[in-house]
Scaffold this active site. Structure first.
Site, PDB file in Angstrom:
ATOM      1  N   GLY B  12       0.852  -1.144  -0.078  1.00 35.79           N
ATOM      2  CA  GLY B  12      -0.014   0.005   0.051  1.00 35.79           C
ATOM      3  C   GLY B  12       0.904   1.186  -0.002  1.00 35.79           C
ATOM      4  O   GLY B  12       2.140   1.181   0.153  1.00 35.79           O
ATOM      5  N   ASP B 142       1.271   1.458   8.806  1.00 38.80           N
ATOM      6  CA  ASP B 142       0.793   0.767   9.927  1.00 38.80           C
ATOM      7  C   ASP B 142       2.014   0.743  10.912  1.00 38.80           C
ATOM      8  O   ASP B 142       1.481   0.470  12.147  1.00 38.80           O
ATOM      9  CB  ASP B 142       0.323  -0.624   9.568  1.00 38.80           C
ATOM     10  CG  ASP B 142      -0.638  -0.671   8.759  1.00 38.80           C
ATOM     11  OD1 ASP B 142      -1.432   0.252   8.827  1.00 38.80           O
ATOM     12  OD2 ASP B 142      -0.788  -1.485   7.965  1.00 38.80           O
ATOM     13  N   MET B 186      -6.869   3.879  10.121  1.00 42.71           N
ATOM     14  CA  MET B 186      -6.255   2.614   9.754  1.00 42.71           C
ATOM     15  C   MET B 186      -5.694   1.793  10.740  1.00 42.71           C
ATOM     16  O   MET B 186      -5.072   2.367  11.625  1.00 42.71           O
ATOM     17  CB  MET B 186      -5.419   2.888   8.392  1.00 42.71           C
ATOM     18  CG  MET B 186      -6.323   3.035   7.262  1.00 42.71           C
ATOM     19  SD  MET B 186      -5.360   3.340   5.683  1.00 42.71           S
ATOM     20  CE  MET B 186      -6.691   3.304   4.403  1.00 42.71           C
ATOM     21  N   GLY B 187      -5.374   0.513  10.643  1.00 46.96           N
ATOM     22  CA  GLY B 187      -4.846  -0.315  11.524  1.00 46.96           C
ATOM     23  C   GLY B 187      -5.577  -1.607  11.863  1.00 46.96           C
ATOM     24  O   GLY B 187      -6.371  -1.690  12.403  1.00 46.96           O
ATOM     25  N   ARG B 188      -5.192  -2.649  11.071  1.00 52.42           N
ATOM     26  CA  ARG B 188      -5.685  -4.054  11.381  1.00 52.42           C
ATOM     27  C   ARG B 188      -5.575  -4.738  12.606  1.00 52.42           C
ATOM     28  O   ARG B 188      -6.462  -4.979  13.368  1.00 52.42           O
ATOM     29  CB  ARG B 188      -5.430  -5.129  10.145  1.00 52.42           C
ATOM     30  CG  ARG B 188      -6.002  -4.811   8.723  1.00 52.42           C
ATOM     31  CD  ARG B 188      -5.861  -6.080   7.954  1.00 52.42           C
ATOM     32  NE  ARG B 188      -6.283  -6.004   6.521  1.00 52.42           N
ATOM     33  CZ  ARG B 188      -5.597  -5.167   5.712  1.00 52.42           C
ATOM     34  NH1 ARG B 188      -4.609  -4.748   5.716  1.00 52.42           N
ATOM     35  NH2 ARG B 188      -6.094  -5.223   4.300  1.00 52.42           N
ATOM     36  N   GLU B 243      -9.375   0.786  12.930  1.00 50.54           N
ATOM     37  CA  GLU B 243     -10.480   0.036  12.155  1.00 50.54           C
ATOM     38  C   GLU B 243     -10.683  -1.431  12.533  1.00 50.54           C
ATOM     39  O   GLU B 243     -11.363  -2.213  12.331  1.00 50.54           O
ATOM     40  CB  GLU B 243      -9.973   0.020  10.624  1.00 50.54           C
ATOM     41  CG  GLU B 243      -8.773  -0.732  10.359  1.00 50.54           C
ATOM     42  CD  GLU B 243      -8.401  -0.555   8.955  1.00 50.54           C
ATOM     43  OE1 GLU B 243      -9.224  -0.481   8.098  1.00 50.54           O
ATOM     44  OE2 GLU B 243      -7.148  -0.594   8.559  1.00 50.54           O
ATOM     45  N   LEU B 295      -7.121   8.845   2.302  1.00 50.04           N
ATOM     46  CA  LEU B 295      -6.542  10.288   2.352  1.00 50.04           C
ATOM     47  C   LEU B 295      -5.467  10.321   3.594  1.00 50.04           C
ATOM     48  O   LEU B 295      -4.704  11.117   3.600  1.00 50.04           O
ATOM     49  CB  LEU B 295      -7.633  11.223   3.013  1.00 50.04           C
ATOM     50  CG  LEU B 295      -8.944  11.378   2.085  1.00 50.04           C
ATOM     51  CD1 LEU B 295     -10.010  12.303   2.347  1.00 50.04           C
ATOM     52  CD2 LEU B 295      -8.373  12.080   0.630  1.00 50.04           C
ATOM     53  N   GLN B 296      -5.514   9.409   4.612  1.00 45.22           N
ATOM     54  CA  GLN B 296      -4.542   9.688   5.632  1.00 45.22           C
ATOM     55  C   GLN B 296      -3.380   8.958   5.169  1.00 45.22           C
ATOM     56  O   GLN B 296      -2.004   9.296   5.855  1.00 45.22           O
ATOM     57  CB  GLN B 296      -5.113   8.803   6.905  1.00 45.22           C
ATOM     58  CG  GLN B 296      -5.067   7.248   6.672  1.00 45.22           C
ATOM     59  CD  GLN B 296      -6.067   6.634   7.737  1.00 45.22           C
ATOM     60  OE1 GLN B 296      -5.618   6.434   8.920  1.00 45.22           O
ATOM     61  NE2 GLN B 296      -7.124   6.096   7.487  1.00 45.22           N
TER      62      GLN B 296
END
Lengths: 414, 414
Positions: B12, B142, B186-188, B243, B295-296
């Protein structure tokens, strides 16, 4: 004999309303006709509830604080959404509050509704031969005010949208798969913000590929076929859509969701979120909906310098006009030339702007209904120019302190 | 005897991957051991399909283009998500491609999956006594890579999240009603980005009021009672949530946790949207969910200068190490001191980072499970410092041209 002035802010926030406040304060501090500068905390509602801030004490001899105010987004004085009831009792209460603080000059920074307040109040005051000058200062990200070439706040939001589209275009360009990104711009009835995404385009960027404004009836079928056609040509298609797009019967597209909640009520999703599902179902490629929401109106880290300068000047012009004896007007600007970009400041009867709405001229939308013309580009281009110096601290913009508003807000707990 | 180098990007995007590319190119252009510089367009997949770009021709004697590359977000060379199959046939194809271009030095910029590619390829090459040095260059928003103090790209995304929270805090402060804003970061599996929102706090700002990371099991009931408690104290409560938050059974809170990508990672969207519904139903005040989404990670207009500098240096260090004979390593950095902030660059075995994941230490999360400790703040603070000079044109960042990728992408039409 010098009198005091009072100023308030109303409606939704923008990145540069505080620049107008700073411009008004700066001019008033130097002005012999003005003694003390007061702020209405939470607009006219704060005035009625005697929630007043001494702005002279807060900003006089504090140039760096005033400078940070200029680049602080949203509203230092807080907002309200308060519509005058037209009862004599309410007007009397307002006037008695203004007399209590020996106010000679009343300023209200806002959009259509706020200009309506300025209009009504100035008429009441004139009718009753009260010596208070009432002047409006325009603002709104929607750019839908009549009587002004473009509204302060719009340019910075426009810049944000163009920036977001450009960043998304670079983000998605890296992938070797077909994808659609739908970016939802604010604007219930006027498509100015969605249109401003066109500024992303230059010799290196084709995005956005499609732009939909609420001025043109929206057809979901045509939307799908437009995207299919663009996907023939590009892998990554970026679409900008106004939140307010409506079908030929005037029904909001955002209201067409057929999801129901656990009580069977139809759930209103965002326009972009709904269209995402449409693309998933009817085209089947990767699709994302992005809704920058309030981030587009509060992006204090990336305003347009042109916008800040104009917002500030409109604050100054309003105070100057009031001191010169004008009332029932708002400060405004007209574009004198595009190359070089120059504007001229003046005042206009506030009734011109009160409750009216300026939408995008239909001739600035292409025949296809999914793009804007070069006239729109020429109109928009100068507005987003200029990168202001934003004071930073520890890597983040150093805004003025507005935490006092929370104490104020305790009064309105619900 | 001088050999050629090839470099690719994978995974990504971030705001500063191109700064690493620029750092590698800049060093290689000056390096006697390196003759020509090639780029794999769309990573290892592009190499296999012979989609190669001559970077020497594109960037040599073009300092301003190289400078704009440094501040262009996402990936100039495009990305892929390609997992080596471990078949000898695939390795042989890769090596034959590398031999075709007389490659002595192979560089891959990416996260955990890309480091896995570097690890496998370097082992195959070593086993077969082929003289190609294979070196990784780290990146990921991340911040979940092992073997590095923090990953390039994280700091700029962290800055974006802190900025977004601050702007939203100013936006909502103006209203005199109770409200909740839920910002989804974000961040799984790792909560670093959600945690970084804490940087918004200073003497003037209390937001975010609550922070939830995936490292701590998430309870919807506790979430609601946490918000209720904060609403007693403040009118406007701002919540940041990863997230990837999961309940005590490990099930994602997100409404749609059942889609998986080709690596088997569960695809998440809608954690904030789901929690918005919860707050609406159980608290009933005004509530907004904001999902900055891509956007981040693509905010090329507001990267951290520290991040850009480090990303660039890690590109340089990787090339330097390869030329010195290292292989199967990646360039990395350790923090030497916080005050003043200094780092030291070195190389580490790439197996340390391949497919491993660094989550937030539990001792950096408060007992309450809804905030982070001061150790986290001290760790984060230096990373977002510094405002780089971004070249602007017509009011928008002037990035390098990546439109050539679209032609390349036609090959992969699906």
């Amino acid at each position: 004999m010098a009198k005091n002035m009072i100023i308030g802010q109303s409606g939704g926030p923008t990145a540069v309303i505080n620049a107008s406040l700073a411009g008004a304060i700066e001019y008033a501090l130097e002005c012999n006709e003005i003694e003390n500068i007061y702020g209405m905390v939470h607009g006219i509602q704060g005035l009625l509830e005697d929630n007043i801030k001494d702005l002279s004490a807060h900003f006089a001899n504090r140039p760096s604080r005033l400078n940070r105010l200029r680049t602080t987004p949203a509203m230092f004085l807080g907002s309200c959404r308060f519509k005058l009831s037209n009862s004599d009792e309410e007007y009397e209460k307002i006037v008695s509050q203004l007399e209590k603080y020996d106010i000679g000059y009343f300023f209200y920074i806002g959009g259509n509704d706020s200009m309506d307040t300025v209009d009504k109040l100035s008429k009441y005051i004139a009718k009753n031969n009260i010596d208070i000058k009432v002047v409006g200062i325009p603002k709104t990200i929607d750019n839908d005010l009549m009587g002004i070439d473009h509204t302060p706040g719009f340019a910075s939001a426009a810049k944000y949208i163009a920036l977001a589209v450009r960043n998304v275009a670079y983000d998605t360009a890296i992938y070797s798969i077909k994808s659609v990104h739908i970016i939802e711009a604010m604007g219930r009835n006027a498509g100015w913000l969605a249109a401003s995404s066109v500024l992303c385009r230059d010799s290196k960027n084709v995005a956005p590929h499609l732009i939909y404004l609420p001025e043109i009836p929206f057809s979901v079928d045509k939307f799908v076929s437009d995207i299919k056609a663009k996907l023939e040509e590009y892998n990554s298609v970026i679409v900008v859509v106004s939140e307010g797009v409506r079908d030929e019967n005037g029904k909001y597209i955002s209201a067409r969701g057929d999801k129901v909640d656990k009580f069977g009520h139809i759930m209103l999703s965002g326009t972009g979120a709904y269209l995402k599902e449409v693309v998933e179902e009817q085209i089947g490629c990767k699709v994302r909906a992005l809704e920058p929401s309030v981030l587009q109106r509060s992006a204090g880290h990336t305003p347009s310098l042109t916008d800040i300068t104009e917002a500030q000047n409109l604050g100054l012009v309003a105070v100057k006009a009031a001191v010169a004896g004008e009332s029932g007007v708002f400060s405004t600007l007209r574009r004198v030339s595009n190359k070089p970009y120059t504007v001229e400041y003046y005042t206009e009867r506030v009734s011109v702007a009160a409750n009216a709405e300026k939408t995008v001229p239909l001739e600035w939308i292409t025949q296809s209904g999914n793009d804007v013309t070069n006239d729109m580009v020429e109109y928009l281009k100068p507005l987003v120019r200029g990168v202001p110096q934003i004071p930073y601290r520890d890597g983040l913009p150093d805004y003025v302190n507005v935490s006092y508003l929370d104490k104020a807000k305790q009064k309105y707990k619900n």
